[in-house]
Write an enzyme that holds these catalytic residues in place. Structure first.
Site, PDB file in Angstrom:
ATOM      1  N   ALA A  61      54.586  38.244  29.484  1.00  0.00           N
ATOM      2  CA  ALA A  61      54.448  37.112  28.558  1.00  0.00           C
ATOM      3  C   ALA A  61      53.431  37.448  27.468  1.00  0.00           C
ATOM      4  O   ALA A  61      53.674  37.231  26.276  1.00  0.00           O
ATOM      5  CB  ALA A  61      53.998  35.860  29.322  1.00  0.00           C
ATOM      6  N   TYR A  62      52.314  37.997  27.894  1.00  0.00           N
ATOM      7  CA  TYR A  62      51.252  38.337  26.930  1.00  0.00           C
ATOM      8  C   TYR A  62      51.766  39.362  25.916  1.00  0.00           C
ATOM      9  O   TYR A  62      51.603  39.195  24.705  1.00  0.00           O
ATOM     10  CB  TYR A  62      50.039  38.877  27.695  1.00  0.00           C
ATOM     11  CG  TYR A  62      48.853  39.200  26.810  1.00  0.00           C
ATOM     12  CD1 TYR A  62      48.004  38.193  26.374  1.00  0.00           C
ATOM     13  CD2 TYR A  62      48.589  40.505  26.417  1.00  0.00           C
ATOM     14  CE1 TYR A  62      46.909  38.481  25.557  1.00  0.00           C
ATOM     15  CE2 TYR A  62      47.499  40.803  25.601  1.00  0.00           C
ATOM     16  CZ  TYR A  62      46.669  39.798  25.180  1.00  0.00           C
ATOM     17  OH  TYR A  62      45.587  40.078  24.367  1.00  0.00           O
ATOM     18  N   SER A  63      52.392  40.421  26.424  1.00  0.00           N
ATOM     19  CA  SER A  63      52.877  41.481  25.529  1.00  0.00           C
ATOM     20  C   SER A  63      53.933  40.942  24.570  1.00  0.00           C
ATOM     21  O   SER A  63      53.905  41.235  23.364  1.00  0.00           O
ATOM     22  CB  SER A  63      53.468  42.636  26.344  1.00  0.00           C
ATOM     23  OG  SER A  63      52.496  43.153  27.229  1.00  0.00           O
TER      24      SER A  63
END
Ligand SMILES: NC(=O)c1ccc[n+]([C@@H]2O[C@H](COP(=O)([O-])OP(=O)(O)OC[C@H]3O[C@@H](n4cnc5c(N)ncnc54)[C@H](O)[C@@H]3O)[C@@H](O)[C@H]2O)c1
Length: 257
Positions: free
Chosen positions: A163-165
């Site tokens: 999700a972060y990436s």
């Protein structure tokens, strides 16, 4: 320090300004003479940062369209103009393989990191375009600078940080799109892609993951908050006049593009 910046008379907003990188960026902008406003959702963090830096603040949850719109309207009304926007607020979220993650986490990370960056940019850039321009290098009109804090993970991806990436890859694409839209308005939009820095975010990971991240950085160390802040200073100054849409590396040699 080899370079000195004179941002006297400029006004800057730093989102996530109560956190580690945001605070460092705000300090650098303040020391260069800019009037700085911290925007953050965390009241305790804001109080601490304001006590430390002596700058203005606004409690804003950047994921709420109505709050962001009201905050931007108030900031422009109070200062007359905003010259610099640093979209820095962000969250890491769960550190798990995708099949173990909670869909609500994916949504929450995208909502802060990407949707929040979009909302604040939308509200601020829309108003920045209406400002009177000043003459930049070569006499070309300049109205403002937007600097987005993405991440090396947005270029490379990272296991257990889907999700972060993905959110940071989204920030990179949003940066380029906004830069193309504002290229004739004298608004320069850029992003930086730091590797890990020693902030609250870095403390959310295990010692094993920390060692893994460190081993990927050829320089063998984390980026200093001041190194991020000084690159942002250049990107937020009139010195940065023709690099709109640029994505600037801060990864100690990790990035391959
Ligand atoms: N620390 C790192 O290793 C690293 C590396 C690359 C990129 N980044 C990016 O740098 C930025 C700053 O991160 P940091 O390391 O200083 O983390 P941090 O946790 O110290 O600071 C993040 C700040 O954002 C604020 N925030 C979170 N959600 C918000 C919301 N909805 N509305 C308003 N404010 C909100 C938090 O309250 C906090 O003050 C983030 O975008 C992060 O993804 C960090």
């Amino acid at each position: 320090m080899d370079a000195r910046y004179d941002l006297a008379g400029r006004t800057a907003i730093v989102t996530g300004g109560a956190g580690g990188l945001g605070r460092g960026i705000a300090r650098a902008l303040r020391d260069a003479g800019a009037a700085v406003e911290l925007w953050d959702a965390d009241p305790d963090g804001l109080a601490e940062a304001v006590a430390e830096l002596g700058v203005a603040w606004r409690r804003v949850d950047i994921t709420e369209p109505g709050l962001v719109e009201a905050a931007a309207a108030a900031a422009f009304a109070e200062h007359g103009r905003i010259d610099i926007l640093v979209n820095n607020a962000g969250i890491l979220g769960e550190v798990k393989p995708i099949w173990e993650t909670d869909p609500r986490n994916f949504e929450a990370v995208l909502r802060v990191n990407l949707f929040g960056t979009y909302l604040v940019s939308r509200a601020v850039i829309g108003r920045m375009r209406e400002l009177r321009s000043r003459a930049g290098i070569g006499g070309h009109p300049l109205r403002g600078h937007v600097v987005n804090i993405a991440s090396i993970q947005g270029k490379e991806g990272m296991a257990r940080a889907g999700a972060y990436s993905a959110s940071k890859a989204g920030v990179i694409a949003l940066t380029k799109s906004m830069a193309k839209e504002t290229a004739r308005d004298g608004i320069v939009v850029t992003a930086v892609t730091p590797a890990a820095a020693e902030t609250a975010m870095a403390k959310q990971i295990t010692a094993e993951r920390r060692a893994d991240i460190l081993s990927r950085i050829p320089m063998g160390r984390f980026v200093e908050i001041e190194e991020v802040a000084r690159m942002v200073l250049w990107l937020a100054s009139g010195e940065c006049s023709f690099s709109t849409g640029g994505i600037f590396d801060l990864s100690g040699g990790r990035a391959t593009y």
